[in-house]
Design an enzyme around this catalytic site. Structure first.
Site, PDB file in Angstrom:
ATOM      1  N   TRP A  10      41.654  34.016  49.794  1.00 39.06           N
ATOM      2  CA  TRP A  10      43.079  34.194  49.476  1.00 39.06           C
ATOM      3  C   TRP A  10      43.481  33.513  48.173  1.00 39.06           C
ATOM      4  O   TRP A  10      44.619  33.644  47.728  1.00 39.06           O
ATOM      5  CB  TRP A  10      43.938  33.657  50.629  1.00 39.06           C
ATOM      6  CG  TRP A  10      43.760  34.398  51.926  1.00 39.06           C
ATOM      7  CD1 TRP A  10      42.942  35.481  52.169  1.00 39.06           C
ATOM      8  CD2 TRP A  10      44.411  34.122  53.188  1.00 39.06           C
ATOM      9  NE1 TRP A  10      43.033  35.883  53.486  1.00 39.06           N
ATOM     10  CE2 TRP A  10      43.941  35.061  54.133  1.00 39.06           C
ATOM     11  CE3 TRP A  10      45.331  33.167  53.608  1.00 39.06           C
ATOM     12  CZ2 TRP A  10      44.369  35.086  55.460  1.00 39.06           C
ATOM     13  CZ3 TRP A  10      45.761  33.182  54.945  1.00 39.06           C
ATOM     14  CH2 TRP A  10      45.286  34.131  55.850  1.00 39.06           C
ATOM     15  N   GLU A  97      35.634  31.379  39.230  1.00 37.63           N
ATOM     16  CA  GLU A  97      36.907  30.864  38.707  1.00 37.63           C
ATOM     17  C   GLU A  97      36.848  29.345  38.593  1.00 37.63           C
ATOM     18  O   GLU A  97      37.425  28.758  37.683  1.00 37.63           O
ATOM     19  CB  GLU A  97      38.075  31.329  39.596  1.00 37.63           C
ATOM     20  CG  GLU A  97      38.387  32.802  39.343  1.00 37.63           C
ATOM     21  CD  GLU A  97      39.068  33.513  40.498  1.00 37.63           C
ATOM     22  OE1 GLU A  97      39.503  32.869  41.462  1.00 37.63           O
ATOM     23  OE2 GLU A  97      39.145  34.770  40.424  1.00 37.63           O
ATOM     24  N   GLU A 167      28.633  37.863  42.723  1.00 37.25           N
ATOM     25  CA  GLU A 167      29.959  38.247  42.240  1.00 37.25           C
ATOM     26  C   GLU A 167      29.923  38.346  40.712  1.00 37.25           C
ATOM     27  O   GLU A 167      30.125  37.337  40.014  1.00 37.25           O
ATOM     28  CB  GLU A 167      30.991  37.197  42.623  1.00 37.25           C
ATOM     29  CG  GLU A 167      31.187  37.048  44.105  1.00 37.25           C
ATOM     30  CD  GLU A 167      32.606  36.600  44.420  1.00 37.25           C
ATOM     31  OE1 GLU A 167      33.307  37.349  45.107  1.00 37.25           O
ATOM     32  OE2 GLU A 167      33.020  35.531  43.948  1.00 37.25           O
ATOM     33  N   SER A 213      36.169  43.215  43.203  1.00 33.89           N
ATOM     34  CA  SER A 213      36.976  44.432  43.336  1.00 33.89           C
ATOM     35  C   SER A 213      36.560  45.299  44.530  1.00 33.89           C
ATOM     36  O   SER A 213      36.560  46.529  44.449  1.00 33.89           O
ATOM     37  CB  SER A 213      36.943  45.244  42.038  1.00 33.89           C
ATOM     38  OG  SER A 213      37.542  44.495  40.988  1.00 33.89           O
ATOM     39  N   GLY A 234      38.597  39.300  47.358  1.00 33.07           N
ATOM     40  CA  GLY A 234      39.707  38.526  46.825  1.00 33.07           C
ATOM     41  C   GLY A 234      41.023  39.256  47.042  1.00 33.07           C
ATOM     42  O   GLY A 234      41.600  39.239  48.135  1.00 33.07           O
ATOM     43  N   GLY A 235      41.503  39.920  46.000  1.00 32.56           N
ATOM     44  CA  GLY A 235      42.818  40.578  46.017  1.00 32.56           C
ATOM     45  C   GLY A 235      43.095  41.405  47.266  1.00 32.56           C
ATOM     46  O   GLY A 235      44.167  41.288  47.873  1.00 32.56           O
TER      47      GLY A 235
HETATM   48  C1  PEP Z   1      36.705  36.879  44.395  1.00 29.71           C
HETATM   49  O1  PEP Z   1      37.452  36.222  43.713  1.00 29.71           O
HETATM   50  O2  PEP Z   1      35.846  36.309  45.083  1.00 29.71           O
HETATM   51  C2  PEP Z   1      36.839  38.325  44.367  1.00 29.71           C
HETATM   52  C3  PEP Z   1      35.833  39.025  44.796  1.00 29.71           C
HETATM   53  O3  PEP Z   1      38.021  38.823  43.892  1.00 29.71           O
HETATM   54  P1  PEP Z   1      38.474  40.365  43.876  1.00 29.71           P
HETATM   55  O4  PEP Z   1      38.083  40.984  45.180  1.00 29.71           O
HETATM   56  O5  PEP Z   1      39.950  40.322  43.671  1.00 29.71           O
HETATM   57  O6  PEP Z   1      37.748  41.008  42.731  1.00 29.71           O
END
Ligand code: PEP
Length: 259
Positions: A10, A97, A167, A213, A234-235
């Protein structure tokens, strides 16, 4: 067969009240997950509230990072035993990040991973290349360096308990996911390294998730790839129906034999 895992990250989103609502909606929709493990990683501020909401539910609680020391003069930090005390069973380590914004080094990430294991948490070691590294042909070198450093000093038996997340940095939050083939190639490479670092059997049991994503629209083809054992989301994990759809699709892949 490896049981897939879907983890919702989150990030820095939501008040405690919003976290309660989101966790409650996910809990109510996923009462008996079959063929999939589900984890949510709220911000630190909401961990206690979400632990309460998820009490008695099969959905597990995780955190987004931890400090590598158990206690001490580390202003603003949270340790692995503190997370375990709150009911966390999982913790992300080495998210890109944090590597970029906080400057977390591979060495610190390794200390965090070992601290997590020492306190009974499952660490999710995140690795991935930037767009530039991919363009220059350094994808495998980058993830290999991150994996080797992240797992330094970890025994073969402990390695079986680690979860990896590939990732690619260029796929995080961009709407552009790696293709199943691109991800599958890297996952296969990581598994080969695990065979070398631990054993072929241990490598076969480690879950390697894909993150970047992931959405309800692309999760089926990603998790159908034999080397992809679930998703770090993530999102799309901030929307309960979307996250639940991702979990259901991953569960189908978990119960259907992959080719
Ligand atoms: C993440 O930050 O671990 C991630 C996969 O983000 P998103 O799904 O938004 O790309």
């Amino acid at each position: 067969m490896r049981t897939p895992v879907v983890i919702g990250n989150w990030k820095m989103h939501g008040t405690v009240a919003e976290a309660r609502v989101l966790a409650g909606a996910i809990r109510d929709a996923i009462r008996r997950p079959r063929g999939v493990q589900v984890v949510v990683c709220p911000p630190f501020t909401a961990l206690a509230a979400v632990a309460e909401v998820l009490a008695g539910s099969p959905i597990q609680l995780g955190a987004q990072t931890c400090h590598h020391e158990p206690a001490g003069a580390h202003t603003g930090e949270i340790s692995a035993p503190m997370l375990a005390d709150l009911g966390c069973r999982w913790v992300l380590v080495g998210h890109s990040e944090r590597r970029k914004e906080i400057g977390e080094s591979d060495e610190v990430i390794n200390l965090k991973l070992r601290a997590a294991m020492a306190h009974g948490l499952t660490p999710v070691l995140c690795v991935g290349e930037t767009a530039e590294e991919r363009r220059q042909g350094f994808t495998f070198t980058t993830v290999e360096g991150q994996l080797r450093a992240g797992l330094a000093g970890v025994t073969a038996a402990q390695m079986e308990k680690v979860v990896l997340a590939y990732e690619p940095v260029w796929a995080i939050g961009t709407g552009v996911n790696a293709t199943p083939t691109q991800a599958g190639e890297v996952h296969g490479y990581l598994r080969g390294l695990l065979s070398e670092l631990a054993s072929k059997e241990a490598a076969q049991s480690v879950r390697i998730l894909y993150g970047g994503s992931v959405k309800p629209e692309n999760v089926d083809t990603l998790v159908a790839e034999p080397e992809i054992d679930g998703a770090l989301v993530g999102g799309a994990s901030l929307n309960a129906p979307g996250f639940v759809a991702i979990v259901r699709k991953a569960a189908r892949a978990g119960t259907a034999p992959k080719e």
